[in-house]
Design a protein around this motif. Structure first.
Motif, PDB file in Angstrom:
ATOM      1  N   LEU A 277       0.854  -1.183   0.000  1.00 22.17           N
ATOM      2  CA  LEU A 277       0.000   0.000   0.000  1.00 22.17           C
ATOM      3  C   LEU A 277       0.895   1.239   0.000  1.00 22.17           C
ATOM      4  O   LEU A 277       1.713   1.437   0.894  1.00 22.17           O
ATOM      5  CB  LEU A 277      -0.907  -0.007   1.237  1.00 22.17           C
ATOM      6  CG  LEU A 277      -1.938   1.116   1.352  1.00 22.17           C
ATOM      7  CD1 LEU A 277      -2.877   1.111   0.156  1.00 22.17           C
ATOM      8  CD2 LEU A 277      -2.724   0.989   2.654  1.00 22.17           C
ATOM      9  N   CYS A 293      -2.615   0.353  -4.379  1.00 21.10           N
ATOM     10  CA  CYS A 293      -2.541  -0.963  -3.740  1.00 21.10           C
ATOM     11  C   CYS A 293      -2.175  -2.003  -4.791  1.00 21.10           C
ATOM     12  O   CYS A 293      -2.821  -2.084  -5.848  1.00 21.10           O
ATOM     13  CB  CYS A 293      -3.878  -1.314  -3.092  1.00 21.10           C
ATOM     14  SG  CYS A 293      -3.856  -2.936  -2.280  1.00 21.10           S
ATOM     15  N   ILE A 305     -10.159  -0.696  -1.422  1.00 23.67           N
ATOM     16  CA  ILE A 305      -9.503   0.335  -0.602  1.00 23.67           C
ATOM     17  C   ILE A 305     -10.571   0.974   0.284  1.00 23.67           C
ATOM     18  O   ILE A 305     -11.650   1.349  -0.193  1.00 23.67           O
ATOM     19  CB  ILE A 305      -8.832   1.401  -1.491  1.00 23.67           C
ATOM     20  CG1 ILE A 305      -7.671   0.776  -2.290  1.00 23.67           C
ATOM     21  CG2 ILE A 305      -8.309   2.550  -0.642  1.00 23.67           C
ATOM     22  CD1 ILE A 305      -7.022   1.739  -3.269  1.00 23.67           C
ATOM     23  N   CYS A 351      -6.113  -1.630   2.508  1.00 25.99           N
ATOM     24  CA  CYS A 351      -6.304  -2.359   1.249  1.00 25.99           C
ATOM     25  C   CYS A 351      -6.503  -3.834   1.592  1.00 25.99           C
ATOM     26  O   CYS A 351      -5.692  -4.430   2.309  1.00 25.99           O
ATOM     27  CB  CYS A 351      -5.106  -2.191   0.322  1.00 25.99           C
ATOM     28  SG  CYS A 351      -5.241  -3.192  -1.186  1.00 25.99           S
TER      29      CYS A 351
END
Length: 555
Positions: A277, A293, A305, A351
């Protein structure tokens, strides 16, 4: 003598042939006998007739003839002392086709896929003649001609072949012949796509491998690179990993040659690893934030996300977002862009990646400042350009704020205007800037933003020094101010003594030592002699211009 018999004999049945003569001499030496028969399966009997109805001397041969006796010659001979006479009989033995064999062509070398092969049904003897043929492969009828032609051989043609030859009495069956098709092929067990950790086997086989008449050698390749070689036809993975995935092929070799299989793809599936991330905030103004991500998984993962627990972007069904948001999804990657970012966008971003095998997640905290710093026309400019620094993100303040500017962490200027202007920026103006906004409700400071000013070299600082204590050591040093870095060259007359970047034409001497650093060049001359005296020139140059300086070095 005269011989009486049937025109043909039948194999396995007893037949009698008679040999006779009308001459009989009681007490004489007239003798009848047979030649060429097998006494083990034959009987000979004779009789003599002497009466008013006639005179006859007869010798009968009773035997059971085999197919090997066909066309054999028997001889009946009468002799009287040294006088002899004989009659020849050619046997015609009826039998089924015998000594039936399969002839394979080509008879040597490997037979590969696409080759042409012929199998011929050959009969050693048949009476009456052969009237038909029947071919069998692994017990299944495949043809009725004497010659079985296989054009464009494939792996499925491998097997055991035999033929039957028929006549009016029956059939003769050949011993089976194995047609070996030398063709390598890889199979995967339990499958070509398996989950990480599964015991997996890749087998390289030629048809009839276990019954192959020769020893085989197997060479394995992964992604066209050699892997291993030996007598083992199987490649074992006790617990397959993601790194084992790839394209595998094998080459099988015997004394006649080799064959290489087509590559097989081994696919290994696994759950998502921990996602990567990344949070990126534009330093100029801080108004654009990118949340990226990325994950490693197979099959590809579905990505999401979230901001403080609320999903704001997915790689599957789209989430309703405002106009300032943008989402880009690709394989195992999800990108969220937020324009006009502000404090409301600060917080914890997570994420989550998931596929059929599992899921994984990662989090990071984002802090978005309310105040940002914008440099125009660019954060990198050439000397003389008009540059404006603007403190942005303060338009919603109810009262007129006070702006304080900082350069390299030190207070630089304070005013009620949100801009700092350089009508003609100089190299000395470069640095890292911040702006602070103060009002009755408090203050906020922007991130530090660097301003870089490109300018040509200033006048070089060139110095020389002669140290006598401990030996005569001469030092000549040249330093310069410029951005970008300058290339420095030290010359004496037409000779290049040293430079900071690639100078193959430099005069080398074991007495000279060169030290290079950023915008600086230092030359040390040991055991100085008169020949080292003279005017030394330091030349400096970069993309913006050049400058030079001289020094008179005396020994």
């Amino acid at each position: 003598p005269s011989v009486t018999s049937s025109e043909e004999q039948t194999e396995g049945q007893r037949s009698t042939l008679g040999c006779s003569t009308p001459y009989v001499c009681p007490g004489g030496d007239i003798v009848l006998h047979w030649e060429g028969y097998d006494p083990r399966v034959s009987e000979v009997s004779g009789r003599v007739q002497l009466d008013t109805s006639g005179v006859i001397h007869q010798l009968n041969l009773t035997s059971s003839f085999s197919w090997k006796d066909h066309s054999k010659k028997l001889l009946c001979e009468v002799s009287d002392g040294s006088k002899k006479a004989s009659t020849e009989v050619v046997l015609r033995v009826r039998h089924t086709p015998k000594d039936t064999q399969v002839s394979l062509s080509p008879s040597s070398g490997n037979i590969g896929v696409g080759d042409t092969v012929t199998l011929s049904c050959q009969v050693g003897s048949s009476h009456p003649p052969v009237t038909g043929y029947q071919w069998y492969k692994d017990g299944v009828a495949v043809g009725t001609e004497r010659v079985l032609a296989l054009r464009g051989v494939c792996r499925e043609d491998h097997g055991r072949y035999h033929c039957e030859a028929r006549n009016a009495l029956g059939a003769g069956v050949s011993p089976p012949v194995t047609l070996h098709v030398f063709s390598a092929e890889i199979s995967a067990s339990p499958a070509a796509e398996v989950r990480e950790g599964t015991a997996t086997t890749l087998s390289c086989d030629v048809p009839g491998r276990e019954g192959h008449p020769e020893e085989l050698t197997y060479t394995w390749y992964k992604n066209s690179a050699w892997l291993k070689e030996g007598p083992a036809h199987a490649l074992l993975f006790p617990a397959v990993t993601a790194t084992d995935a790839g394209y595998y092929s094998c080459q099988v070799t015997n004394s006649q040659g080799s064959d290489t299989s087509q590559a097989i793809s081994l696919s290994v599936t696994y759950p998502p690893r921990i996602p990567t991330l990344t949070l990126f905030q534009e330093t100029q103004g801080g108004r654009l934030v990118i949340v990226l991500c990325a994950v490693d998984s197979h099959p590809p993962a579905t990505l999401a996300i979230d901001h403080d627990g609320t999903v704001v972007a997915t790689s599957g069904a789209q989430v309703a977002l405002g106009q300032r948001f943008g989402v880009t999804a690709s394989r195992n990657s999800l990108r969220l862009e937020m324009r006009d970012a502000g404090p409301r966008d600060s917080g914890k971003y997570g994420c989550t990646a998931s596929n059929v095998h599992g899921n994984a997640s990662a989090t990071k905290v984002l802090e978005v400042r309310a105040v940002g710093l914008l440099i125009q026309p660019s954060a990198e400019v050439t000397e003389g350009t008009a540059v404006t620094l603007t403190c942005v993100g303060t338009g919603d303040m109810e009262e007129e704020p006070l702006y304080t500017w900082y350069r390299n962490g030190r207070r630089f200027q304070e005013s009620s205007f949100p801009t700092l202007e350089f009508p003609s920026v100089r190299g000395d103006d470069a640095g890292t800037f911040q702006c602070q906004v103060r009002s009755r409700n408090g203050s906020d400071t922007s991130d530090a933003v660097p301003l870089r000013v490109f300018y040509p070299p200033r006048q070089p600082v060139l110095s020389s020094f002669l140290q006598i204590q401990g030996g005569r050591l001469g030092i000549i040093q040249c330093s310069i101010e410029s951005d970008p870095e300058s290339i420095l060259t030290l010359r004496r007359g037409d000779d290049v003594i040293a430079c900071t970047q690639g100078c193959p034409q430099a005069t080398t001497s074991p007495r000279v030592q060169v030290t290079r650093s950023y915008n600086s060049l230092k030359v040390e001359i040991r055991d100085v002699v008169v020949e080292d005296e003279g005017i030394y020139v330091c030349q400096a140059g970069n993309s913006q211009g050049s400058a030079s300086a001289t020094v008179d070095f005396k020994a």
